[in-house]
Design a protein around this motif. Structure first.
Motif: not given
Length: 231
Positions: A121-148
């Motif tokens: 909301k402050q206008g800051i762009h958010l990115y993920v950088y992990s040793s897990g694949s991009v597919t795995a990153q999207k799955l974790l955050f897309g099906h998280s305990e806190a929602g999508d």
């Protein structure tokens, strides 16, 4: 709590930063290990699976290896917690079934979502950088305990852009997001990753979660995202 000014983007690690290491080691890794042989047997005709199996063999220097030899190699890499891009890509494909079936949801620490939403909301762009694949990153955050959480992120990076302990990887990320390094804040629990990001000119904060083993004396330290204030 110091206020960080001049930040235009936040790049966050996952394991030990947004999410528990225990979830990865006790849920995701065993799930992929148990299903890897059957997955390869039933999906070896998929081009992306073939690609990563060949990449695993190439990285290991195996010539004319059978599928079973490659599976054995991948199982060994899992046991060694090897940060190999082919392995991470295949794990992500296997985890997709577990997330889709509801066998597990991605762990995120309780304060993560509200802070990501606040920064966005402050206008800051958010990115993920992990040793897990991009597919795995999207799955974790897309099906998280806190929602999508995926709508909050502007992009994802994995080890295809380079190793997380290499300064050049962070320089490539800065180039990819189109920002000067000193306008990017990198969050991680690992000193070696923070050192590499710092060498590339990033701002850095170390997350000191219960699982954090090595505490940095060089980087600012916080216990959770609530302790991070971006002006």
């Amino acid at each position: 709590m110091n206020v960080l000014n001049g930040i235009s983007a936040v790049v966050t690690d996952i394991e030990g930063t947004t999410s528990s290491i225990d979830f990865v080691k006790d849920v995701l890794f065993p799930y992929a290990r148990a299903r890897l042989p059957a997955f390869v047997e039933t999906h070896a005709d998929r081009p992306e699976v073939q690609h990563w199996l060949h990449e695993a063999a190439r990285e290991a220097g195996l010539v004319c290896a059978s599928w079973q030899e490659i599976v054995d190699l991948l199982i060994r890499w899992i046991d060694e917690d090897r940060k190999a891009t082919p392995l991470k890509a295949l794990q992500g494909l296997i985890w997709e079934d577990g997330y889709a079936s509801g066998e597990f949801r991605g762990h995120v620490y309780p304060e993560v979502r509200e802070n990501l939403e606040k920064w966005k909301k402050q206008g800051i762009h958010l990115y993920v950088y992990s040793s897990g694949s991009v597919t795995a990153q999207k799955l974790l955050f897309g099906h998280s305990e806190a929602g999508d959480l995926t709508p909050l992120f502007s992009g994802y990076f994995d080890t295809e852009i380079g190793g997380k302990r290499e300064a050049d990887s962070y320089r490539r990320i800065a180039e990819a997001v189109g920002l000067p390094p000193d306008q990017i804040l990198f969050l991680s629990d690992l000193v070696q990753e923070l050192d590499a990001a710092d060498a590339a000119g990033f701002r850095t904060i170390q997350l000191v979660r219960p699982s954090t083993q090595v505490i940095s004396t060089r980087h600012e330290k916080v216990e959770d995202f609530n302790r991070i204030s971006i002006g």
